[in-house]
Design a protein around this motif. Structure first.
Motif, PDB file in Angstrom:
ATOM      1  N   HIS A  36       4.932   2.208 -16.170  1.00  0.00           N
ATOM      2  CA  HIS A  36       4.071   2.593 -17.282  1.00  0.00           C
ATOM      3  C   HIS A  36       3.455   3.982 -17.126  1.00  0.00           C
ATOM      4  CE1 HIS A  36       4.387  -1.794 -17.587  1.00  0.00           C
ATOM      5  NE2 HIS A  36       4.427  -1.537 -18.869  1.00  0.00           N
ATOM      6  N   ALA A  37       3.979   4.749 -16.199  1.00  0.00           N
ATOM      7  CA  ALA A  37       3.462   6.107 -15.992  1.00  0.00           C
ATOM      8  C   ALA A  37       3.802   6.971 -17.204  1.00  0.00           C
ATOM      9  CB  ALA A  37       4.060   6.718 -14.738  1.00  0.00           C
ATOM     10  N   HIS A  38       2.875   7.845 -17.567  1.00  0.00           N
ATOM     11  CA  HIS A  38       3.074   8.702 -18.735  1.00  0.00           C
ATOM     12  C   HIS A  38       3.732  10.028 -18.381  1.00  0.00           C
ATOM     13  CE1 HIS A  38       1.016   6.036 -21.473  1.00  0.00           C
ATOM     14  NE2 HIS A  38       0.085   5.870 -20.550  1.00  0.00           N
ATOM     15  N   ASP A  39       3.844  10.312 -17.095  1.00  0.00           N
ATOM     16  CA  ASP A  39       4.535  11.537 -16.719  1.00  0.00           C
ATOM     17  C   ASP A  39       5.386  11.284 -15.476  1.00  0.00           C
ATOM     18  OD1 ASP A  39       3.052  12.629 -14.182  1.00  0.00           O
ATOM     19  OD2 ASP A  39       1.453  12.124 -15.587  1.00  0.00           O
ATOM     20  N   GLU A  40       6.417  12.088 -15.344  1.00  0.00           N
ATOM     21  CA  GLU A  40       7.395  11.895 -14.284  1.00  0.00           C
ATOM     22  C   GLU A  40       6.782  12.038 -12.892  1.00  0.00           C
ATOM     23  OE1 GLU A  40      11.608  13.809 -12.755  1.00  0.00           O
ATOM     24  OE2 GLU A  40      10.967  14.162 -14.810  1.00  0.00           O
ATOM     25  N   ALA A  41       5.884  12.980 -12.711  1.00  0.00           N
ATOM     26  CA  ALA A  41       5.269  13.195 -11.402  1.00  0.00           C
ATOM     27  C   ALA A  41       4.486  11.961 -10.939  1.00  0.00           C
ATOM     28  CB  ALA A  41       4.367  14.416 -11.436  1.00  0.00           C
ATOM     29  N   ALA A  42       3.770  11.341 -11.856  1.00  0.00           N
ATOM     30  CA  ALA A  42       3.015  10.137 -11.516  1.00  0.00           C
ATOM     31  C   ALA A  42       3.955   9.000 -11.143  1.00  0.00           C
ATOM     32  CB  ALA A  42       2.115   9.733 -12.672  1.00  0.00           C
ATOM     33  N   ALA A  43       5.036   8.859 -11.883  1.00  0.00           N
ATOM     34  CA  ALA A  43       6.014   7.813 -11.586  1.00  0.00           C
ATOM     35  C   ALA A  43       6.673   8.040 -10.234  1.00  0.00           C
ATOM     36  CB  ALA A  43       7.075   7.754 -12.678  1.00  0.00           C
ATOM     37  N   GLN A  44       7.025   9.278  -9.943  1.00  0.00           N
ATOM     38  CA  GLN A  44       7.658   9.587  -8.661  1.00  0.00           C
ATOM     39  C   GLN A  44       6.709   9.332  -7.500  1.00  0.00           C
ATOM     40  OE1 GLN A  44       9.147  13.577  -9.018  1.00  0.00           O
ATOM     41  NE2 GLN A  44      11.017  12.920 -10.014  1.00  0.00           N
ATOM     42  N   ALA A  45       5.453   9.688  -7.675  1.00  0.00           N
ATOM     43  CA  ALA A  45       4.464   9.460  -6.620  1.00  0.00           C
ATOM     44  C   ALA A  45       4.293   7.970  -6.356  1.00  0.00           C
ATOM     45  CB  ALA A  45       3.134  10.092  -7.000  1.00  0.00           C
ATOM     46  N   ALA A  46       4.282   7.185  -7.416  1.00  0.00           N
ATOM     47  CA  ALA A  46       4.119   5.743  -7.263  1.00  0.00           C
ATOM     48  C   ALA A  46       5.343   5.106  -6.626  1.00  0.00           C
ATOM     49  CB  ALA A  46       3.830   5.101  -8.618  1.00  0.00           C
ATOM     50  N   ILE A  47       6.521   5.461  -7.083  1.00  0.00           N
ATOM     51  CA  ILE A  47       7.734   4.835  -6.546  1.00  0.00           C
ATOM     52  C   ILE A  47       7.979   5.225  -5.089  1.00  0.00           C
ATOM     53  CG2 ILE A  47       9.523   6.501  -7.184  1.00  0.00           C
ATOM     54  CD1 ILE A  47      11.099   4.005  -8.207  1.00  0.00           C
ATOM     55  N   ALA A  48       7.514   6.384  -4.695  1.00  0.00           N
ATOM     56  CA  ALA A  48       7.678   6.807  -3.300  1.00  0.00           C
ATOM     57  C   ALA A  48       6.938   5.870  -2.351  1.00  0.00           C
ATOM     58  CB  ALA A  48       7.186   8.235  -3.134  1.00  0.00           C
ATOM     59  N   GLY A  49       5.925   5.197  -2.863  1.00  0.00           N
ATOM     60  CA  GLY A  49       5.154   4.290  -2.028  1.00  0.00           C
ATOM     61  C   GLY A  49       5.701   2.879  -1.953  1.00  0.00           C
ATOM     62  N   LEU A  50       6.706   2.565  -2.736  1.00  0.00           N
ATOM     63  CA  LEU A  50       7.275   1.219  -2.710  1.00  0.00           C
ATOM     64  C   LEU A  50       8.308   1.093  -1.598  1.00  0.00           C
ATOM     65  CD1 LEU A  50       7.814   0.481  -6.505  1.00  0.00           C
ATOM     66  CD2 LEU A  50       6.030  -0.419  -5.009  1.00  0.00           C
ATOM     67  N   THR A  51       8.180   0.061  -0.792  1.00  0.00           N
ATOM     68  CA  THR A  51       9.145  -0.181   0.273  1.00  0.00           C
ATOM     69  C   THR A  51       9.780  -1.566   0.169  1.00  0.00           C
ATOM     70  OG1 THR A  51       7.392  -0.966   1.737  1.00  0.00           O
ATOM     71  CG2 THR A  51       7.986   1.363   1.889  1.00  0.00           C
ATOM     72  N   ASP A  52       9.149  -2.446  -0.589  1.00  0.00           N
ATOM     73  CA  ASP A  52       9.654  -3.804  -0.732  1.00  0.00           C
ATOM     74  C   ASP A  52      10.862  -3.814  -1.670  1.00  0.00           C
ATOM     75  OD1 ASP A  52       8.918  -6.858  -0.380  1.00  0.00           O
ATOM     76  OD2 ASP A  52       9.412  -6.540  -2.502  1.00  0.00           O
ATOM     77  N   SER A  53      11.955  -4.384  -1.221  1.00  0.00           N
ATOM     78  CA  SER A  53      13.182  -4.376  -2.022  1.00  0.00           C
ATOM     79  C   SER A  53      13.023  -5.127  -3.342  1.00  0.00           C
ATOM     80  CB  SER A  53      14.356  -4.942  -1.221  1.00  0.00           C
ATOM     81  OG  SER A  53      14.092  -6.278  -0.829  1.00  0.00           O
ATOM     82  N   ARG A  54      12.205  -6.169  -3.356  1.00  0.00           N
ATOM     83  CA  ARG A  54      11.979  -6.909  -4.607  1.00  0.00           C
ATOM     84  C   ARG A  54      11.258  -6.044  -5.628  1.00  0.00           C
ATOM     85  NH1 ARG A  54       8.533 -11.585  -2.895  1.00  0.00           N
ATOM     86  NH2 ARG A  54       7.856  -9.972  -1.478  1.00  0.00           N
ATOM     87  N   GLN A  55      10.270  -5.296  -5.169  1.00  0.00           N
ATOM     88  CA  GLN A  55       9.532  -4.424  -6.071  1.00  0.00           C
ATOM     89  C   GLN A  55      10.416  -3.290  -6.578  1.00  0.00           C
ATOM     90  OE1 GLN A  55       6.688  -5.298  -7.209  1.00  0.00           O
ATOM     91  NE2 GLN A  55       6.377  -6.955  -5.780  1.00  0.00           N
ATOM     92  N   LEU A  56      11.224  -2.734  -5.697  1.00  0.00           N
ATOM     93  CA  LEU A  56      12.145  -1.664  -6.104  1.00  0.00           C
ATOM     94  C   LEU A  56      13.157  -2.181  -7.125  1.00  0.00           C
ATOM     95  CD1 LEU A  56      12.672   0.050  -2.657  1.00  0.00           C
ATOM     96  CD2 LEU A  56      11.554   1.053  -4.661  1.00  0.00           C
ATOM     97  N   ALA A  57      13.651  -3.399  -6.906  1.00  0.00           N
ATOM     98  CA  ALA A  57      14.594  -3.997  -7.853  1.00  0.00           C
ATOM     99  C   ALA A  57      13.925  -4.232  -9.203  1.00  0.00           C
ATOM    100  CB  ALA A  57      15.144  -5.305  -7.299  1.00  0.00           C
ATOM    101  N   SER A  58      12.685  -4.674  -9.176  1.00  0.00           N
ATOM    102  CA  SER A  58      11.939  -4.890 -10.411  1.00  0.00           C
ATOM    103  C   SER A  58      11.774  -3.595 -11.186  1.00  0.00           C
ATOM    104  CB  SER A  58      10.567  -5.475 -10.079  1.00  0.00           C
ATOM    105  OG  SER A  58       9.773  -5.585 -11.218  1.00  0.00           O
TER     106      SER A  58
END
Length: 65
Positions: A36-58
């Motif tokens: 639900h990020a409104h800009d690409e930089a925010a989305a990239q920053a958030a996804i960089a913090g995900l390590t759980d494969s289930r969350q990444l798949a989601s």
């Protein structure tokens, strides 16, 4: 946890809290922030913090093309 909106803080909690339930909830909130990020930089920053494969798949399944 529900009052925390700072994605960087949620990423930190998801990676380091001693309580597995808290880590899971924080990771879910980070995944939600990615989708639900409104800009690409925010989305990239958030996804960089995900390590759980289930969350990444989601995130991958929910990503808009």
């Amino acid at each position: 946890m529900k009052r925390i909106d700072d994605v960087a803080l949620l990423v930190e909690i998801a990676g380091s809290d001693s309580d597995a339930g808290v880590r899971e909830e924080a990771a879910e909130r980070v995944a939600h922030a990615v989708l639900h990020a409104h800009d690409e930089a925010a989305a990239q920053a958030a996804i960089a913090g995900l390590t759980d494969s289930r969350q990444l798949a989601s995130v991958a399944k929910g990503a808009q093309h």
